[in-house]
Design a protein around this motif. Structure first.
Motif, short mmCIF file in Angstrom:
data_model
loop_
_atom_site.label_atom_id
_atom_site.label_comp_id
_atom_site.label_asym_id
_atom_site.label_seq_id
_atom_site.Cartn_x
_atom_site.Cartn_y
_atom_site.Cartn_z
N GLU A 24 26.25 57.55 24.05
CA GLU A 24 27.19 56.79 23.22
C GLU A 24 27.36 55.37 23.76
O GLU A 24 27.40 54.41 22.99
N ALA A 25 27.45 55.21 25.07
CA ALA A 25 27.57 53.87 25.66
C ALA A 25 26.31 53.06 25.40
O ALA A 25 26.38 51.87 25.06
N ALA A 28 26.48 52.08 21.62
CA ALA A 28 27.64 51.26 21.25
C ALA A 28 27.57 49.86 21.84
O ALA A 28 27.99 48.89 21.20
N LEU A 29 27.05 49.74 23.06
CA LEU A 29 27.02 48.45 23.74
C LEU A 29 25.64 47.81 23.75
O LEU A 29 25.44 46.76 24.36
N ILE A 129 33.49 50.85 31.06
CA ILE A 129 33.34 51.42 29.73
C ILE A 129 33.97 52.80 29.78
O ILE A 129 33.56 53.64 30.60
N PHE A 131 35.76 56.46 28.11
CA PHE A 131 35.73 57.51 27.08
C PHE A 131 36.96 58.39 27.26
O PHE A 131 37.25 58.82 28.38
N THR A 145 36.76 48.79 28.33
CA THR A 145 36.31 48.80 26.95
C THR A 145 36.13 50.26 26.53
O THR A 145 35.30 50.98 27.11
N VAL A 147 35.04 53.32 24.15
CA VAL A 147 34.01 53.64 23.17
C VAL A 147 34.46 54.90 22.43
O VAL A 147 34.84 55.89 23.05
N GLU A 148 34.43 54.82 21.12
CA GLU A 148 34.76 55.98 20.30
C GLU A 148 33.60 56.98 20.36
O GLU A 148 32.46 56.61 20.10
#
Length: 190
Positions: A24-25, A28-29, A129, A131, A145, A147-148
Protein backbone atom coordinates in the motif's frame (compact mmCIF):
# COMPACT_ATOMS: atom_id res chain seq x y z
CA UNK A 1 15.78 11.56 -6.07
CA UNK A 2 15.04 7.88 -5.43
CA UNK A 3 12.18 7.21 -2.99
CA UNK A 4 12.66 4.17 -0.74
CA UNK A 5 10.28 2.84 1.88
CA UNK A 6 11.70 1.02 4.89
CA UNK A 7 9.61 -1.35 6.96
CA UNK A 8 11.52 -2.56 9.98
CA UNK A 9 10.73 -5.10 12.64
CA UNK A 10 11.53 -8.44 14.12
CA UNK A 11 9.58 -10.30 11.40
CA UNK A 12 9.18 -13.21 13.79
CA UNK A 13 7.58 -14.32 11.45
CA UNK A 14 6.73 -11.96 8.57
CA UNK A 15 3.04 -12.11 7.62
CA UNK A 16 0.54 -10.70 5.15
CA UNK A 17 -0.01 -7.60 7.31
CA UNK A 18 3.61 -6.60 6.67
CA UNK A 19 3.24 -7.28 2.95
CA UNK A 20 -0.02 -5.33 2.68
CA UNK A 21 1.44 -2.27 4.46
CA UNK A 22 4.54 -2.32 2.25
CA UNK A 23 2.48 -2.75 -0.91
CA UNK A 24 0.00 0.00 0.00
CA UNK A 25 2.85 2.42 0.81
CA UNK A 26 4.63 1.52 -2.43
CA UNK A 27 1.61 2.42 -4.55
CA UNK A 28 0.22 5.33 -2.50
CA UNK A 29 3.55 7.19 -2.39
CA UNK A 30 4.87 6.00 -5.76
CA UNK A 31 8.02 4.64 -4.14
CA UNK A 32 10.82 3.13 -6.17
CA UNK A 33 11.10 0.20 -3.76
CA UNK A 34 10.28 -0.95 -0.26
CA UNK A 35 12.96 -2.60 1.86
CA UNK A 36 12.14 -5.03 4.64
CA UNK A 37 14.69 -4.48 7.39
CA UNK A 38 14.84 -7.20 10.08
CA UNK A 39 16.41 -5.89 13.26
CA UNK A 40 19.10 -7.63 15.25
CA UNK A 41 17.70 -6.90 18.72
CA UNK A 42 14.54 -4.81 19.00
CA UNK A 43 14.69 -2.11 21.68
CA UNK A 44 10.92 -2.31 22.35
CA UNK A 45 10.37 -6.07 22.34
CA UNK A 46 11.58 -9.14 24.13
CA UNK A 47 12.60 -11.54 21.40
CA UNK A 48 11.61 -15.14 21.38
CA UNK A 49 14.75 -17.19 21.00
CA UNK A 50 12.79 -19.64 18.84
CA UNK A 51 13.79 -17.99 15.54
CA UNK A 52 17.40 -16.96 15.03
CA UNK A 53 18.46 -13.89 13.08
CA UNK A 54 19.27 -16.23 10.20
CA UNK A 55 15.78 -17.78 10.39
CA UNK A 56 14.10 -14.37 10.40
CA UNK A 57 16.22 -13.17 7.48
CA UNK A 58 15.37 -16.28 5.45
CA UNK A 59 11.65 -15.86 6.18
CA UNK A 60 11.77 -12.23 5.00
CA UNK A 61 13.57 -13.31 1.83
CA UNK A 62 10.90 -15.95 1.19
CA UNK A 63 8.03 -13.54 1.93
CA UNK A 64 9.31 -10.87 -0.46
CA UNK A 65 10.85 -12.87 -3.30
CA UNK A 66 7.79 -12.75 -5.59
CA UNK A 67 7.70 -8.94 -5.64
CA UNK A 68 10.47 -7.20 -7.60
CA UNK A 69 9.89 -3.88 -5.81
CA UNK A 70 10.43 -5.48 -2.38
CA UNK A 71 14.04 -5.79 -1.24
CA UNK A 72 15.72 -7.01 1.94
CA UNK A 73 17.88 -4.55 3.90
CA UNK A 74 20.44 -6.37 6.08
CA UNK A 75 22.15 -3.37 7.72
CA UNK A 76 20.83 -3.98 11.25
CA UNK A 77 21.57 -7.70 11.17
CA UNK A 78 25.11 -7.03 9.93
CA UNK A 79 25.73 -4.42 12.61
CA UNK A 80 24.24 -6.55 15.41
CA UNK A 81 23.29 -5.34 18.88
CA UNK A 82 20.23 -3.28 19.73
CA UNK A 83 18.72 -1.84 16.57
CA UNK A 84 17.90 1.83 17.09
CA UNK A 85 16.15 3.20 14.03
CA UNK A 86 17.89 6.58 14.34
CA UNK A 87 21.41 5.11 14.10
CA UNK A 88 20.36 2.86 11.22
CA UNK A 89 18.77 5.65 9.24
CA UNK A 90 21.80 7.92 9.74
CA UNK A 91 23.97 5.12 8.32
CA UNK A 92 21.58 4.56 5.40
CA UNK A 93 21.43 8.29 4.62
CA UNK A 94 25.24 8.45 4.62
CA UNK A 95 25.49 5.34 2.44
CA UNK A 96 22.82 6.55 0.01
CA UNK A 97 22.75 10.34 -0.06
CA UNK A 98 20.63 10.32 -3.24
CA UNK A 99 17.68 8.59 -1.51
CA UNK A 100 14.66 10.00 0.30
CA UNK A 101 13.67 7.49 2.97
CA UNK A 102 10.10 6.79 4.10
CA UNK A 103 9.80 4.80 7.32
CA UNK A 104 6.63 2.66 7.36
CA UNK A 105 4.95 2.03 10.72
CA UNK A 106 1.70 0.66 12.07
CA UNK A 107 -0.66 2.32 14.54
CA UNK A 108 1.00 0.71 17.57
CA UNK A 109 4.36 2.23 16.60
CA UNK A 110 2.74 5.59 15.85
CA UNK A 111 1.31 5.62 19.36
CA UNK A 112 4.75 4.94 20.85
CA UNK A 113 6.90 7.17 18.61
CA UNK A 114 7.56 9.53 21.50
CA UNK A 115 9.51 6.71 23.21
CA UNK A 116 11.85 6.03 20.27
CA UNK A 117 15.57 6.70 20.72
CA UNK A 118 16.52 10.15 19.32
CA UNK A 119 13.02 10.56 17.85
CA UNK A 120 13.37 14.33 17.36
CA UNK A 121 16.49 13.82 15.23
CA UNK A 122 15.00 10.81 13.43
CA UNK A 123 11.90 12.74 12.44
CA UNK A 124 14.14 15.22 10.60
CA UNK A 125 15.84 12.62 8.38
CA UNK A 126 12.92 10.32 7.42
CA UNK A 127 9.29 10.74 6.52
CA UNK A 128 7.05 8.53 8.63
CA UNK A 129 4.32 6.68 6.77
CA UNK A 130 1.59 5.36 9.03
CA UNK A 131 -1.16 2.77 8.91
CA UNK A 132 -4.01 2.46 11.36
CA UNK A 133 -4.37 -0.82 13.21
CA UNK A 134 -7.40 -1.93 15.16
CA UNK A 135 -7.06 -1.04 18.83
CA UNK A 136 -4.60 1.81 18.30
CA UNK A 137 -5.10 5.57 18.24
CA UNK A 138 -2.40 6.17 15.62
CA UNK A 139 -1.73 9.59 17.13
CA UNK A 140 1.37 11.47 18.26
CA UNK A 141 2.99 14.90 18.00
CA UNK A 142 5.23 13.94 15.07
CA UNK A 143 4.43 14.35 11.40
CA UNK A 144 3.16 11.02 10.07
CA UNK A 145 1.64 10.71 6.60
CA UNK A 146 -1.27 8.32 6.96
CA UNK A 147 -2.08 5.90 4.16
CA UNK A 148 -5.60 4.57 3.77
CA UNK A 149 -5.46 0.79 3.68
CA UNK A 150 -7.36 -2.22 4.97
CA UNK A 151 -6.93 -2.45 8.74
CA UNK A 152 -5.79 -5.93 9.68
CA UNK A 153 -5.58 -7.05 13.28
CA UNK A 154 -2.75 -9.50 12.73
CA UNK A 155 0.48 -9.94 14.63
CA UNK A 156 3.45 -12.24 14.62
CA UNK A 157 2.46 -13.22 18.17
CA UNK A 158 -0.91 -14.51 16.93
CA UNK A 159 0.82 -16.50 14.20
CA UNK A 160 3.36 -18.02 16.59
CA UNK A 161 0.46 -19.05 18.85
CA UNK A 162 -1.35 -20.61 15.89
CA UNK A 163 1.72 -22.70 15.14
CA UNK A 164 1.94 -23.82 18.77
CA UNK A 165 -1.75 -24.70 19.04
CA UNK A 166 -2.23 -26.17 15.57
CA UNK A 167 -4.66 -23.44 14.46
CA UNK A 168 -5.19 -22.46 10.84
CA UNK A 169 -2.62 -20.27 9.11
CA UNK A 170 -4.39 -20.06 5.76
CA UNK A 171 -4.06 -16.57 4.25
CA UNK A 172 -2.10 -15.25 7.26
CA UNK A 173 1.42 -15.65 5.91
CA UNK A 174 3.01 -16.66 2.61
CA UNK A 175 3.00 -20.42 2.02
CA UNK A 176 6.79 -20.48 1.50
CA UNK A 177 7.23 -18.94 4.94
CA UNK A 178 4.90 -21.47 6.55
CA UNK A 179 6.73 -24.35 4.84
CA UNK A 180 10.10 -22.98 6.01
CA UNK A 181 8.86 -22.67 9.61
CA UNK A 182 7.66 -26.27 9.59
CA UNK A 183 10.86 -27.52 7.94
CA UNK A 184 13.00 -25.72 10.55
CA UNK A 185 10.74 -26.74 13.45
CA UNK A 186 10.14 -23.15 14.59
CA UNK A 187 7.42 -21.94 16.99
CA UNK A 188 6.66 -25.33 18.48
CA UNK A 189 6.31 -27.23 15.20
CA UNK A 190 9.07 -29.73 16.10
Amino acid sequence: MKKVGIIGGTFNPPHIGHLIMANEAYYALQLDEVRFMPNAIAPHKLMSDDASMENRLKMVELATKAYPYFKVERIELERGGISYTYHTMVALCERESDVEFYFIIGGDMIDSLHTWHEIDKLSKIVRFIGFKRPGTKAENKFDVTMVEAPEIDLSSTLIRNRFRTGGTLKFLLPEDVEMYIRKEGLYGTR
